[in-house]
Enzyme design. Structure first.
Site, PDB file in Angstrom:
ATOM      1  N   ASP A 133      -3.130  -4.888  -4.028  1.00  0.00           N
ATOM      2  CA  ASP A 133      -4.327  -4.212  -3.510  1.00  0.00           C
ATOM      3  C   ASP A 133      -5.564  -4.740  -4.229  1.00  0.00           C
ATOM      4  OD1 ASP A 133      -5.874  -2.348  -2.123  1.00  0.00           O
ATOM      5  OD2 ASP A 133      -5.487  -0.731  -3.559  1.00  0.00           O
ATOM      6  N   GLU A 175      -9.638  -8.555  -2.855  1.00  0.00           N
ATOM      7  CA  GLU A 175     -10.684  -9.319  -2.133  1.00  0.00           C
ATOM      8  C   GLU A 175     -11.403 -10.289  -3.065  1.00  0.00           C
ATOM      9  OE1 GLU A 175     -10.224  -6.005  -2.007  1.00  0.00           O
ATOM     10  OE2 GLU A 175      -9.121  -6.151  -0.123  1.00  0.00           O
ATOM     11  N   ASP A 195      -8.159   0.357   4.545  1.00  0.00           N
ATOM     12  CA  ASP A 195      -8.457   1.795   4.531  1.00  0.00           C
ATOM     13  C   ASP A 195      -9.033   2.289   5.847  1.00  0.00           C
ATOM     14  OD1 ASP A 195      -7.537   1.618   1.992  1.00  0.00           O
ATOM     15  OD2 ASP A 195      -9.492   1.792   1.026  1.00  0.00           O
TER      16      ASP A 195
HETATM   17  O1  MIG Z   1     -10.045   2.101  -4.338  1.00  0.00           O
HETATM   18  O2  MIG Z   1      -4.732   2.519  -4.912  1.00  0.00           O
HETATM   19  O3  MIG Z   1      -6.401   0.255   0.344  1.00  0.00           O
HETATM   20  O4  MIG Z   1      -4.130   1.825   0.211  1.00  0.00           O
HETATM   21  O5  MIG Z   1      -4.059   3.858  -1.723  1.00  0.00           O
HETATM   22  C1  MIG Z   1      -8.919   2.454  -3.584  1.00  0.00           C
HETATM   23  C2  MIG Z   1      -5.468   3.445  -4.199  1.00  0.00           C
HETATM   24  C3  MIG Z   1      -7.731   1.671  -4.025  1.00  0.00           C
HETATM   25  C4  MIG Z   1      -7.113   1.071  -1.776  1.00  0.00           C
HETATM   26  C5  MIG Z   1      -5.962   0.810  -0.870  1.00  0.00           C
HETATM   27  C6  MIG Z   1      -5.202   2.078  -0.632  1.00  0.00           C
HETATM   28  C7  MIG Z   1      -4.718   2.636  -1.942  1.00  0.00           C
HETATM   29  C8  MIG Z   1      -5.914   2.883  -2.865  1.00  0.00           C
HETATM   30  N1  MIG Z   1      -6.656   1.631  -3.050  1.00  0.00           N
END
Ligand code: MIG
Length: 826
Positions: free
Chosen positions: A413, A416, A491
């Site tokens: 996650d 980017e 998201d």
């Molecule tokens: O700033 O890890 O897209 O699936 O649950 C949010 C917490 C960070 C973004 C991800 C989401 C995940 C969440 N993350």
């Protein structure tokens, strides 16, 4: 390229589109001065200080590169895996106005005054031509090409885009961005795949702009008779795929940038997530919740709270006192555990990953050597330089502990990468990356950061578990990212609009080379109604990744959270997924070999039927199933534009003549599915998790071919989780089915490959039979008729279901040739 020196410029244009530039600033290729026809079938054209290189890699694949200064950069790509191509037969002819580079399927014309490029097929139909005014151009560090845009041409692809499937008339940008709760017109999003397909008059071609900087595509928004694409910096470096079928374009594109490795079969089971299941007790409650309610599930995820203060590669020991024990217990109950990992490593001198990362110089730094830090979940963090092979190896070795603990899934996650509290929301653009020794700025490496993180993750875990298939899931990626990871669409929101967006994003990703896609079922942000959750879950049956997820502030999104009625519907839906697992696994195996994704827009599957281009709420899943999910509140019926040919309603077995629009019932518990005439669809029994028991029986549903054609399919199976299939441990067998007046004949070939499943039954279901068989023979021996109720326990026998007009025949699977013949009254 001295990106560091350009920092003020790059920052200044970050929020402006390069189209804001005045045309006058663009300089386009002028007249030809000279050319050479070099080695490797490369045609190099000199025009002033600029050169244009045109090279045929295959009969239907041409690469074009522009250098305004006359020197092409070292030829390196993060996307491309195939660099050696068998030389094609190509020749050059010249006349006063033009040069022509011809292969067996393409004529590439280079006009001389000024230098413009045009692609024609072998019969001289024009496919694509530079705009006469501008063509290949540059302005400062920017590069761009303008192409003529025929009025009847339509464009789709571009990776993760949420709006309408057809992108004609829109402007899209590639710059990996974390935008929670994005809207249909939010652009860019998390993943960048600078590739598109163009459809015109039933044929397709494709273009891939291989440039990792911020790129953009203006598909006729700026002007209706030209489109353009280009990059903020770096090279104009694109590939032209001649087609003519969309499949052939995608097959070539994925040959160039690589394909998805075969995933473990369990990753195709249902997956449950939430931010977060924060304790062992809660995780076990969720696991129990599935088993007690008999709702199948293969994977449970641990979101950021499993860690010690969000330190990657650690556990919160208070809430997870003994991870290997917990994971072992869950494994015995059939669950795999996946954990989230973010790139940010907390700056904390007592934290092992930070210490070793700093000592080994694995983090990105400013040009003057200062460590770059940015805030994310753990607080101030350093960021691994995934563009360095040394840093990737270091990252990968950090998984040893979690692998030993028994973790099986790797959720990447925030890659980017996302950074909190800065206006650019990412790493400063002048920060330096190794870039495999080139040393270049974040501006150039931003779009591949996430992809290289998934690579480091996959390669690291693969080294630690060389015999197991690795499952990685990512939010950010670039062209070719499917080699390392599945992808989800970030998201999203619990709204009906987002349900449609999820479908279109999955379709766009699929036709851009990434077949392993899915969305947060139910919507990440917000509380869906029971109906919305159930409809989303139904779509999920036919997205390769089927995962429900929820943001921290919202209610749970387990399938039993919406009351008894919906729990039953949701169980039925997930059961359907497991029933189709052999079919889904076969389509994924196919994608891993050919690049053709399971999820296909109708336009992709039926390019000759132009009207289907605009249907982006219906799709093909694999070769045989047309899926028409319900995407609106309260609907109990929906319209479907059926492609030509005969289609069978999967639920009722009614048949429809295609080539027209029909209305179909869609009660709350039913996902409308149509089966193509002549399809052979493998299915299995429902299980609580994918490897709870071997497949038994394996069912092949055979739908009547149109006319007296022979239909066939090749069925694929293997152990589902190891790498042994690469050494030939798989089972492949082809089924052939012929239907003539009064006779049905199905032949299963002998098995190819050395994998053999445990002894089991086969069920052949012959759909669309008007009368009961007179005799059924298996390799010459008579098969007995059995009653409907006796059928499931019988080891051999046949039964005629008069209501559905289906003959079912049960036999024990034998590895040698099987011929089954049913005689019916004519
Ligand atoms: O700033 O890890 O897209 O699936 O649950 C949010 C917490 C960070 C973004 C991800 C989401 C995940 C969440 N993350």
């Amino acid at each position: 390229m001295h990106f560091a020196a350009l920092r003020p410029l790059l920052t200044a244009i970050l929020f402006t589109s390069c189209l804001a530039k005045l045309d006058a600033q663009w300089q386009s290729l002028g007249n030809i001065d000279s050319y050479r026809w070099g080695s490797n079938h490369e045609l190099v054209i000199q025009s002033g200080t600029a050169i244009l290189s045109v090279r045929a890699l295959a009969d239907d694949l041409v690469r074009v590169r522009l250098s305004p200064t006359g020197s092409l950069a070292p030829d390196r790509s993060w996307a491309i895996v195939k660099t050696e191509w068998t030389p094609v037969k190509a020749e050059i002819t010249e006349d006063v106005d033009r040069l022509v580079l011809s292969t067996r399927s393409l004529n590439v014309v280079v006009l001389k005054k000024p230098v413009r490029i045009a692609f024609y097929d072998s019969s001289w139909t024009l496919l694509n031509i530079d705009d006469s005014l501008r063509g290949a151009s540059w302005a400062g560090t920017e590069v761009r090409v303008w192409k003529k845009m025929p009025l009847d041409e339509e464009y789709l692809g571009f990776g993760e885009k949420a709006g309408r499937l057809i992108r004609t008339g829109t402007h899209v940008t590639m710059w990996n961005s974390d935008i929670p709760g994005y809207a249909a017109d939010t652009d860019p999003l998390y993943q960048s795949i600078p590739f598109f397909l163009a459809f015109q008059k039933g044929r397709a071609h494709g273009i891939f702009l291989d440039n990792t900087c911020r790129t953009s595509f203006d598909m006729g928004k700026e002007s209706r008779d030209a489109y353009s694409f280009g990059a903020e910096a770096g090279e104009l470096n694109y590939y032209f795929f001649a087609g003519p079928s969309p499949r052939s374009v995608l097959a070539r594109f994925t040959e160039l940038v690589g394909r998805m490795p075969l995933p473990p079969r369990w990753a195709l089971g249902f997956q449950q997530c939430r931010w977060s299941y924060p304790t062992e007790t809660r995780v076990k409650e969720i696991a129990r919740g599935f088993r007690d309610r008999k709702i199948p599930c293969d994977v449970i995820y641990l979101d950021i709270d499993y860690m010690d203060g969000y330190r990657i590669f650690t556990w919160n020991r208070k809430n997870f006192p003994d991870p290997p024990r917990m994971i072992g217990e869950l494994a015995r109950d059939g669950f795999k555990i996946a954990v989230i990992v973010d790139p940010g490593i907390k700056v904390d001198s007592s934290y092992g990953a930070f210490q070793s990362g700093l000592a080994g110089n694995q983090f990105v730094r400013y040009p003057d050597g200062r460590l770059y830090t940015g805030k994310v979940w753990p607080g101030v963090c350093a960021f691994p330089d995934f563009t360095s092979s040394k840093a990737r190896a270091w990252w990968g070795s950090n998984f040893a502990g979690l692998v030993r603990d028994g973790i099986r899934g790797w959720w990447n996650d925030m890659n980017e990468p996302s950074v909190f509290d800065v206006p650019t929301k990412t790493i400063d653009l002048d920060v330096i990356h190794d870039d495999e020794g080139i040393r270049s700025t974040h501006a150039k490496n931003h779009n591949i950061y996430g992809m290289q993180m998934t690579r480091a993750t996959r390669e690291g875990v693969q080294r630690l578990t060389p015999d197991e298939r690795v499952f990685v899931l990512t939010r950010a990626s670039y062209a070719g990212g499917q080699r390392y990871s599945a992808a989800w669409t970030g998201d999203n929101v619990a709204s009906w609009e987002h349900l449609g967006m999820a479908l279109r994003m999955c379709l766009n990703l699929s036709v851009s080379g990434q077949p392993f896609v899915g969305s947060d079922i139910g919507g990440f942000i917000g509380n869906p109604s029971g109906e919305l959750f159930s409809r989303w879950l139904q779509l999920g049956v036919f997205t390769p990744l089927m995962r429900a997820h929820s943001e921290i502030r919202w209610k749970n999104k387990e399938p039993w959270e919406y009351g008894e009625e919906y729990t039953d519907i949701n169980r039925k839906t997930i059961n359907l997924r497991y029933r189709f697992l052999p079919y889904i696994y076969n389509t994924m195996a196919e994608a891993s070999v050919t690049g053709i994704p399971p999820m296909q827009p109708l336009a992709f599957a039926f390019p000759a039927e132009g009207r289907l281009l605009y249907q982006d709420d219906v799709f093909m899943f694999g070769p045989s199933l047309l899926v028409a999910p319900v995407l609106d509140d309260g609907l109990r019926k929906r319209g479907v534009e059926l492609p030509r040919g005969t289609w069978y309603d999967f639920w009722s077995d009614s048949s429809y003549d295609g080539g027209r629009r029909i209305d179909i019932d869609a009660p709350l518990d039913r996902l409308p599915i149509f089966v193509r005439a002549g399809a052979i669809v493998p299915q299995q029994q429902v299980l609580q998790y994918s490897d709870e028991a071997p497949i038994d029986p394996l069912t092949f549903s055979i739908y009547p071919p149109a006319g007296v054609d022979t239909v066939s399919m090749t069925y694929y199976e293997d152990d589902g989780h190891t790498m042994k299939y690469r050494g030939g441990e798989f089972m492949k067998r082809s089924l052939r089915h012929v239907r003539a007046a009064g006779i049905l004949e199905t032949t299963l070939s002998a098995c190819e490959g050395s994998y053999r499943p445990p002894a089991r039954s086969l069920v052949l279901e012959f759909h669309g039979c008007n009368s009961t068989p007179v005799t059924v023979e298996l390799s010459g021996r008579t098969v007995p008729e059995v009653s409907a109720s006796a059928f499931s326990d019988a080891t051999a026998g046949w039964h005629f279901d008069e209501g559905k007009k289906v003959i079912r025949v049960k036999l024990s699977e034998s590895m040698s040739h099987i011929t089954l013949r049913a005689k019916t009254r004519k």
